[in-house]
Scaffold this active site. Sequence first.
Site, PDB file in Angstrom:
ATOM      1  N   ASP A  43      81.190  31.493 -60.775  1.00  0.00           N
ATOM      2  CA  ASP A  43      81.705  30.936 -62.024  1.00  0.00           C
ATOM      3  C   ASP A  43      82.603  29.780 -61.597  1.00  0.00           C
ATOM      4  O   ASP A  43      82.471  29.262 -60.479  1.00  0.00           O
ATOM      5  CB  ASP A  43      82.458  32.013 -62.824  1.00  0.00           C
ATOM      6  CG  ASP A  43      82.713  31.598 -64.279  1.00  0.00           C
ATOM      7  OD1 ASP A  43      83.835  31.152 -64.562  1.00  0.00           O
ATOM      8  OD2 ASP A  43      81.800  31.702 -65.118  1.00  0.00           O
ATOM      9  N   LYS A  67      82.548  40.903 -65.909  1.00  0.00           N
ATOM     10  CA  LYS A  67      83.134  39.648 -65.436  1.00  0.00           C
ATOM     11  C   LYS A  67      84.277  39.969 -64.486  1.00  0.00           C
ATOM     12  O   LYS A  67      84.885  41.041 -64.569  1.00  0.00           O
ATOM     13  CB  LYS A  67      83.655  38.814 -66.610  1.00  0.00           C
ATOM     14  CG  LYS A  67      83.682  37.317 -66.336  1.00  0.00           C
ATOM     15  CD  LYS A  67      82.300  36.693 -66.348  1.00  0.00           C
ATOM     16  CE  LYS A  67      82.357  35.191 -66.136  1.00  0.00           C
ATOM     17  NZ  LYS A  67      81.033  34.555 -66.250  1.00  0.00           N
TER      18      LYS A  67
END
Length: 450
Positions: A169, A129
């Site tokens: 995201d 991430k």
Amino acid sequence: MQFKSAYLQGVYDSVCKRNPHEPEFLQAVGEVLESFEPVVEKRPDIVEKGVIDRMVEPERMIMFRVSWVDDNGKVQVNRGYRVQFNSAIGPYKGGCRFHPSVNLSIIKFLGFEQTFKNSLTTLPMGGGKGGSDFNPKGKSDNEIMRFCQSFMTELAKHIGPDTDVPAGDIGVGAREVGYMFGQYKRLRNEFTGVLTGKGLTFGGSLARTEATGYGLLYFTEEMLNCMKNDSIKGKTIVVSGSGNVAIYATEKATELGGKVVAMSDSDGYVFDANGIDLDVMKQIKEVERARISEYAKRVAGAEYHEGCAGIWGVKCDVALPCATQNELDGESANKLIANGVIAVAEGANMPCTPEAINAFHSNGVLYAPGKASNAGGVAVSGLEMSQNSMRYSWSFDEVDEKLKGIMKNIFHASYDAAKEFGLNDNIMAGANIAGFLKVAAAMIAQGVAY
């Protein structure tokens, strides 16, 4: 947290000692380790090989300065992150988040969760991430382009189609992915599938935009069918958020015969007893990028209420939290339970607090954790990677059908694991275990030096 297993207690205490100022990461680790109690009893080899000790520590954490120039010619400085958590089953895979709340704790929690989520898809993807505390809201296209180019100038040193494949995201959509891809291509002088969520004209996959929201409903439908002999049809639904996930969850819920009566943004929520008019909502949120309060001004009978947390007081059969982490707490869970909710499925990452999850489990409410129910986005990202490798594109219907199959398989893998380890209908624990066991097997096979 307190664990029955001395081994798990030791692992958790060590994580707390090493990461004392990272509450989101500690929460995610604690929730996952709690699920592993029956696993460490049945699988002493996992303890002996130190698999869990290794899994709670990222393989690599990268933090860097992002300098860029705004439209007034002033230099701005943000902080960038990439946490490459686990590559046991494939290259690191996970989105980039641009939001003022981003810090190392949030990126680590997301990367940790991503490892299990990617494993559940059955596609060969590890967990990672990234992101920045940059806020794209209120910025011009040129400012966002300059930021993305600066961000990618450093990130490009650490990623690649066989190493780490970022995606979007919160705060990172097609525009941001396009700018980052363009900069990567300039720096590397190569056209590869290094980012997913790309535009359709340069390697993107059909159905990627819809994937997380659609996948959430495919999972929820299968959960209701298998565990309640029921379906979405005829259900009243509340969806928090109004971004990409929420909009396409609403679209698919409506297609399946449900009625979504409320959506929200960070300022408040709208209630429409007749069902959300998605065309109006898309115009406001996707085209105009305006606040959700505009919906009540344009749709007769719709109500706008300040305070986004109030949405959980709206009576519904199914609740789909699709906004952000820890948005649904114990008090909100009790409101939903009092109003007769039968199922809660997470479209965001860790939107329900531990108190909320305990309340759902204690009251017989079906609960689906994000690592399982919102895995549709990364599943189609994995399919995009496959298409890029083949220099080929599937049709929307082909991708959607593959997505539906993946989400059904994720539900059954989670459900079956819960049953196998004596956890009844605890889909959260089942998802953690099913995702973990695949990664654990790969880690053991690759040796401790890995």
